[in-house]
Design a protein around this motif. Structure first.
Motif, PDB file in Angstrom:
ATOM      1  N   SER A  44      14.260  -3.111  -1.074  1.00  0.00           N
ATOM      2  CA  SER A  44      14.377  -1.662  -1.246  1.00  0.00           C
ATOM      3  C   SER A  44      13.002  -1.011  -1.314  1.00  0.00           C
ATOM      4  N   ALA A  45      12.043  -1.708  -1.940  1.00  0.00           N
ATOM      5  CA  ALA A  45      10.682  -1.172  -2.009  1.00  0.00           C
ATOM      6  C   ALA A  45      10.111  -0.964  -0.617  1.00  0.00           C
ATOM      7  N   ARG A  46      10.429  -1.889   0.306  1.00  0.00           N
ATOM      8  CA  ARG A  46       9.918  -1.774   1.653  1.00  0.00           C
ATOM      9  C   ARG A  46      10.712  -0.775   2.504  1.00  0.00           C
ATOM     10  N   LEU A  47      11.858  -0.311   2.001  1.00  0.00           N
ATOM     11  CA  LEU A  47      12.567   0.786   2.666  1.00  0.00           C
ATOM     12  C   LEU A  47      11.981   2.132   2.259  1.00  0.00           C
ATOM     13  N   TYR A  48      11.324   2.172   1.096  1.00  0.00           N
ATOM     14  CA  TYR A  48      10.787   3.442   0.585  1.00  0.00           C
ATOM     15  C   TYR A  48       9.875   4.166   1.580  1.00  0.00           C
ATOM     16  N   PRO A  49       8.888   3.489   2.203  1.00  0.00           N
ATOM     17  CA  PRO A  49       7.996   4.239   3.106  1.00  0.00           C
ATOM     18  C   PRO A  49       8.732   4.947   4.234  1.00  0.00           C
ATOM     19  N   GLY A  50       9.754   4.313   4.777  1.00  0.00           N
ATOM     20  CA  GLY A  50      10.528   4.941   5.837  1.00  0.00           C
ATOM     21  C   GLY A  50      11.306   6.143   5.345  1.00  0.00           C
ATOM     22  N   LEU A  51      11.918   6.008   4.169  1.00  0.00           N
ATOM     23  CA  LEU A  51      12.652   7.139   3.596  1.00  0.00           C
ATOM     24  C   LEU A  51      11.705   8.305   3.307  1.00  0.00           C
ATOM     25  N   ALA A  52      10.541   7.995   2.767  1.00  0.00           N
ATOM     26  CA  ALA A  52       9.572   9.050   2.465  1.00  0.00           C
ATOM     27  C   ALA A  52       9.148   9.775   3.740  1.00  0.00           C
ATOM     28  N   ALA A  53       8.958   9.018   4.826  1.00  0.00           N
ATOM     29  CA  ALA A  53       8.556   9.622   6.097  1.00  0.00           C
ATOM     30  C   ALA A  53       9.672  10.466   6.697  1.00  0.00           C
ATOM     31  N   ALA A  54      10.903   9.953   6.629  1.00  0.00           N
ATOM     32  CA  ALA A  54      12.032  10.644   7.264  1.00  0.00           C
ATOM     33  C   ALA A  54      12.488  11.863   6.477  1.00  0.00           C
ATOM     34  N   LEU A  55      12.445  11.774   5.159  1.00  0.00           N
ATOM     35  CA  LEU A  55      12.947  12.861   4.319  1.00  0.00           C
ATOM     36  C   LEU A  55      11.887  13.919   4.046  1.00  0.00           C
ATOM     37  N   ILE A  72       0.798  -1.220   0.000  1.00  0.00           N
ATOM     38  CA  ILE A  72       0.000   0.000   0.000  1.00  0.00           C
ATOM     39  C   ILE A  72       0.839   1.282   0.000  1.00  0.00           C
ATOM     40  N   ASP A  73       1.973   1.301   0.692  1.00  0.00           N
ATOM     41  CA  ASP A  73       2.758   2.542   0.790  1.00  0.00           C
ATOM     42  C   ASP A  73       4.153   2.406   0.180  1.00  0.00           C
ATOM     43  N   ALA A  74       4.345   1.418  -0.694  1.00  0.00           N
ATOM     44  CA  ALA A  74       5.668   1.182  -1.287  1.00  0.00           C
ATOM     45  C   ALA A  74       5.693   1.475  -2.792  1.00  0.00           C
ATOM     46  N   ARG A  75       4.727   2.231  -3.264  1.00  0.00           N
ATOM     47  CA  ARG A  75       4.599   2.617  -4.681  1.00  0.00           C
ATOM     48  C   ARG A  75       4.550   1.394  -5.614  1.00  0.00           C
ATOM     49  N   TYR A  76       3.772   0.420  -5.182  1.00  0.00           N
ATOM     50  CA  TYR A  76       3.501  -0.751  -6.012  1.00  0.00           C
ATOM     51  C   TYR A  76       2.216  -0.493  -6.789  1.00  0.00           C
ATOM     52  N   PRO A  77       2.131  -0.786  -8.069  1.00  0.00           N
ATOM     53  CA  PRO A  77       3.156  -1.387  -8.935  1.00  0.00           C
ATOM     54  C   PRO A  77       3.925  -0.379  -9.776  1.00  0.00           C
ATOM     55  N   THR A 106      11.067   2.987   8.863  1.00  0.00           N
ATOM     56  CA  THR A 106      11.171   4.354   9.397  1.00  0.00           C
ATOM     57  C   THR A 106      12.277   4.460  10.438  1.00  0.00           C
ATOM     58  N   LEU A 107      12.431   3.438  11.278  1.00  0.00           N
ATOM     59  CA  LEU A 107      13.545   3.430  12.228  1.00  0.00           C
ATOM     60  C   LEU A 107      14.877   3.545  11.502  1.00  0.00           C
ATOM     61  N   ILE A 108      15.024   2.785  10.426  1.00  0.00           N
ATOM     62  CA  ILE A 108      16.266   2.795   9.653  1.00  0.00           C
ATOM     63  C   ILE A 108      16.486   4.152   8.994  1.00  0.00           C
ATOM     64  N   ALA A 109      15.445   4.675   8.371  1.00  0.00           N
ATOM     65  CA  ALA A 109      15.575   5.940   7.653  1.00  0.00           C
ATOM     66  C   ALA A 109      15.950   7.087   8.596  1.00  0.00           C
ATOM     67  N   ARG A 110      15.326   7.111   9.763  1.00  0.00           N
ATOM     68  CA  ARG A 110      15.661   8.172  10.722  1.00  0.00           C
ATOM     69  C   ARG A 110      17.097   8.044  11.208  1.00  0.00           C
ATOM     70  N   ASP A 111      17.580   6.810  11.331  1.00  0.00           N
ATOM     71  CA  ASP A 111      18.966   6.616  11.743  1.00  0.00           C
ATOM     72  C   ASP A 111      19.923   7.025  10.624  1.00  0.00           C
ATOM     73  N   LEU A 112      19.549   6.771   9.376  1.00  0.00           N
ATOM     74  CA  LEU A 112      20.359   7.224   8.248  1.00  0.00           C
ATOM     75  C   LEU A 112      20.500   8.739   8.245  1.00  0.00           C
ATOM     76  N   VAL A 113      19.404   9.424   8.554  1.00  0.00           N
ATOM     77  CA  VAL A 113      19.445  10.894   8.641  1.00  0.00           C
ATOM     78  C   VAL A 113      20.285  11.327   9.835  1.00  0.00           C
ATOM     79  N   ALA A 114      20.096  10.676  10.982  1.00  0.00           N
ATOM     80  CA  ALA A 114      20.848  11.043  12.191  1.00  0.00           C
ATOM     81  C   ALA A 114      22.343  10.859  11.991  1.00  0.00           C
ATOM     82  N   LYS A 115      22.729   9.854  11.208  1.00  0.00           N
ATOM     83  CA  LYS A 115      24.154   9.593  10.928  1.00  0.00           C
ATOM     84  C   LYS A 115      24.674  10.423   9.759  1.00  0.00           C
ATOM     85  N   ARG A 116      23.838  11.319   9.253  1.00  0.00           N
ATOM     86  CA  ARG A 116      24.193  12.243   8.167  1.00  0.00           C
ATOM     87  C   ARG A 116      24.552  11.519   6.864  1.00  0.00           C
ATOM     88  N   LEU A 117      24.022  10.330   6.709  1.00  0.00           N
ATOM     89  CA  LEU A 117      24.180   9.623   5.431  1.00  0.00           C
ATOM     90  C   LEU A 117      23.131  10.055   4.432  1.00  0.00           C
TER      91      LEU A 117
END
Length: 293
Positions: free
Chosen positions: A90-101, A50-55, A280-291
């Motif tokens: 990677s598709a399932r990482l998208y929702p977290g990145l979208a939320a964090a960024l 639903i939130d991973a831009r499928y298809p 989302t946990l991962i994405a926020r940590d990526l931002v916190a680590k300035r990656l």
């Protein structure tokens, strides 16, 4: 008449009772006797599309190599651009990145089932699709490319020389030649044998106070830690940033099962694909680590 139907009726009743007993045994007891949140674990379902831009931006193996919709690489003005590239993980990482960024950056997505983000390997459609993606990256000139896949699904052991490792490093070189200033490779997520929902339910059932521990030490694929270590060495030797989900999710007590808010809000909905909470946990940590910006 009753006597004639008595034996079949009793047999049918016995079969029905036996079936209920088997279901109850398989689930450790009738679901109705459990608290509502634990019934969610026992009968766990997750809408992973639903939130991973499928298809549109998450393609299957049978979709055309260039079948990504225009929205997958849409940009707005002069924002920074982050490209997410990889397989279904990677598709399932998208929702977290979208939320964090949020709206700070543009987020492009090129996800395809069972395709490593590597040039020249796997199926014909993977090879064609990945070559096309690198061409799009060269055209888009993103600030950052994030590469993520179920690395151990394709190759369990990454320490020695291999076609898969050579291909990954050559792809990193190709991205640099295409003008990408920053590349972030995200390491494998923990893999739960039998799936995390099953492990979480068993932990709840077997824990004296009936709770799902925030970390579990059992049911994990140990090769994930090895792959995380070995791929990190290879990628960092290329001067590229490595991000470890293992470092975030796992410690001496095991690996993370759920977010603090609820024991049924798991970080993984099957063996290794991330829920939106997990990503989302991962994405926020990526931002916190300035990656990520």
């Amino acid at each position: 008449a009753f006597g004639r139907w008595k034996i079949p009726a009793l047999a049918a009743a016995s079969l029905a009772i036996g079936t209920i007993g088997l279901v109850a045994f398989a689930r450790g007891g009738l679901l109705e006797r459990f608290p509502a949140d634990v019934r969610e674990l026992a009968d766990f379902r997750y809408d992973f599309k639903i939130d991973a831009r499928y298809p549109a931006c998450w393609l299957s193996q049978t979709d055309a190599f260039d079948g990504f919709a225009p929205v997958c690489s849409e940009t707005h003005g002069d924002r920074e651009l982050v490209v997410l590239w990889g397989d279904s993980h990677s598709a399932r990482l998208y929702p977290g990145l979208a939320a964090a960024l949020g709206d700070r950056v543009d987020l492009a997505q090129f996800s395809r089932d069972s395709c490593l983000p590597s040039l020249g390997i796997a199926s014909e459609v993977c090879q064609q699709s990945n070559a096309w993606v690198v061409g799009q990256i060269a055209r888009l000139q993103p600030n950052i490319v994030v590469m993520f896949a179920a690395w151990t699904h394709y190759k369990h052991e990454w320490s020695g020389p291999s076609v898969a490792k050579t291909s990954l490093l050559a792809t990193i070189d190709a991205l640099r030649l295409a003008g990408v200033p920053r590349i972030v490779v995200v390491g494998p997520a923990p893999v739960w044998q039998g799936g995390l929902p099953k492990r979480a339910f068993e932990a709840w059932r077997d824990t004296p106070f009936h709770r799902v521990p925030d970390h579990l030490p059992t049911g994990l694929d140990d090769e994930v830690r090895n792959a995380d270590r070995d791929l990190r060495h290879a990628v960092e030797a290329r001067g590229v940033a490595w991000y470890s989900i293992v470092d975030l999710f796992c410690n001496e007590r095991g690996c993370l099962t759920h977010v603090p808010e609820s024991q049924t809000r798991l970080v993984t909905y099957d063996a290794a694909h991330l829920t939106t909470d997990g990503s989302t946990l991962i994405a926020r940590d990526l931002v916190a680590k300035r990656l990520l910006p």
